[in-house]
Motif scaffolding. Structure first.
Motif, short mmCIF file in Angstrom:
data_model
loop_
_atom_site.label_atom_id
_atom_site.label_comp_id
_atom_site.label_asym_id
_atom_site.label_seq_id
_atom_site.Cartn_x
_atom_site.Cartn_y
_atom_site.Cartn_z
N LEU A 184 0.84 -1.19 0.00
CA LEU A 184 0.00 0.00 0.00
C LEU A 184 0.87 1.25 0.00
CD1 LEU A 184 -2.68 -1.05 2.63
CD2 LEU A 184 -3.11 -0.63 0.21
N PHE B 30 -9.08 9.95 -6.35
CA PHE B 30 -9.17 8.71 -5.60
C PHE B 30 -9.99 8.85 -4.31
CE2 PHE B 30 -5.02 8.90 -7.76
CZ PHE B 30 -5.15 7.80 -8.59
N LYS C 27 -12.60 6.27 -4.03
CA LYS C 27 -12.16 4.93 -4.41
C LYS C 27 -11.11 4.41 -3.43
CE LYS C 27 -12.86 5.90 -9.33
NZ LYS C 27 -12.22 5.98 -10.66
N LEU D 203 -8.75 1.97 -1.31
CA LEU D 203 -8.02 0.78 -1.74
C LEU D 203 -8.42 -0.42 -0.88
CD1 LEU D 203 -4.48 2.39 -2.23
CD2 LEU D 203 -6.20 1.88 -3.96
N PHE E 60 -3.12 -6.85 0.74
CA PHE E 60 -2.46 -5.56 0.68
C PHE E 60 -1.64 -5.37 1.95
CE2 PHE E 60 -5.85 -3.46 -2.28
CZ PHE E 60 -5.42 -4.30 -3.30
#
Length: 348
Positions: free
Chosen positions: A131, A150, A153, A155, A163
């Motif tokens: 990440l 982002f 959105k 992660l 991740f």
């Protein structure tokens, strides 16, 4: 050379980059005793009337006996002596402690590090991805001349993803695998009204608890994503047997390698350790990351000057460990004093 001391323990810290070493002979007994110290390129010998202690050096380290200097007695510590060394650089590739077992090959099993309980069994990891740093969102705002693309959105890992953050794993848990069941916990919330009173309102508890030993393993981030802390979870290939590592040894290895990786990637040497509540518990200042610690343990009755290495050293032998040295300051009441702290590193 000869000196008046009664060391029962020998400690040698080799600095690979500086090609130098610090030799410490443990705190002498009251009154002391005669001691002969002999240095050879590949060994060190200490003779006293009670016996002889010999420390064999690793093949990649050689002392330069003619360079001995700075012999002094440090009260509460012992005899200190500096000497030049010829130490080969540690060219072992540093494997991240966060993903050394989380390779995208075969099936992996997640275990509770404290008790060995299986947390996730036979998970196929197709992607193991790092990440971005914690402040990546703020950096995006500086780079973009338009709203953060982002922002909406986040992660989140997909079904076969893992991740990796600085101190945690993010995993997508499917319904057919073990996953935490959030419990309802009462919390106090203020209700605006003419009467100042409090009312209990249910709130989801996001803590992930080990079913066997009840240790907190992580927390749920969403209905599918779970965060596991790196100090609480071990990930191994499913076909490999799991063996429990002593808790203190595992934690110090994780912290040491975390410091090495972060200092290398971000060119920083000051860190803080925070609790789940955001409270800072300790300040860390990384001093050395290239140390090789070689120690020969003496009598079991001797005073232990390096307690954090006790879990990794055998009482009847000498051992060499890659280590990092840090200066730390506890942020706890009545404990704001500076301390030196060595942590064994897993970079080998």
């Amino acid at each position: 050379m000869a000196a008046a001391a009664a060391g029962t323990r020998v400690f040698l810290e080799v600095r690979r980059r500086l090609q130098s070493a610090l030799l410490i002979l443990g705190e002498p007994k009251e009154g002391g005793m005669p001691m002969d110290i002999s240095l050879a390129p590949c060994s060190l010998r200490v003779k006293t009337p009670e016996g002889c202690t010999e420390l064999q050096l690793p093949a990649e380290v050689r002392l330069v006996p003619s360079s001995c200097r700075g012999l002094q007695y440090v009260p509460g510590d012992g005899l200190h002596l500096r000497v030049q060394v010829q130490a080969e650089p540690d060219d072992t590739k540093l494997i991240s402690v966060f993903n050394q077992s989380s390779q995208a090959q075969g099936c992996c099993t997640f275990y509770c590090q404290s008790c060995g309980e299986v947390v996730i069994r036979n998970r196929k990891l197709l992607r193991v991805l790092p990440l971005p740093s914690e402040n990546w969102g703020a950096l995006v705002e500086e780079w973009c001349c338009h709203p953060d693309p982002f922002a909406d959105k986040p992660l989140h890992p997909q079904e076969n993803d893992c991740f990796i953050g600085d101190s945690f794993f993010l995993v997508n848990l499917r319904s057919d695998l073990w996953q935490p069941r959030p419990e309802l916990a009462p919390v106090e919330t203020h209700c605006p009204s003419s009467e100042n009173h409090f009312k209990l309102k249910p709130k989801a508890n996001t803590k992930v608890i080990c079913k066997r030993c009840k240790v907190m393993l992580g927390e749920t981030m969403s209905s599918e994503t779970t965060k596991f802390y790196i100090t609480e979870i071990i990930i191994q290939p499913s076909e490999r047997n799991f063996s429990i590592i002593p808790r203190s040894q595992f934690v110090q290895n994780v912290i040491a390698q975390c410091l090495v990786e972060l200092s290398s990637a971000r060119s920083t040497f000051r860190f803080t350790i925070q609790g789940h509540d955001g409270k800072v518990y300790i300040l860390l200042w990384l001093l050395n990351s290239d140390s090789l610690v070689i120690e020969s343990l003496g009598s079991s009755k001797s005073i232990k000057k390096f307690p954090l290495l006790e879990d990794t050293l055998k009482a009847d032998s000498s051992s060499a460990w890659n280590a990092v040295k840090v200066l730390y300051q506890p942020c706890i009441k009545n404990r704001n004093e500076n301390h030196l702290w060595s942590l064994a590193s897993t970079s080998r």
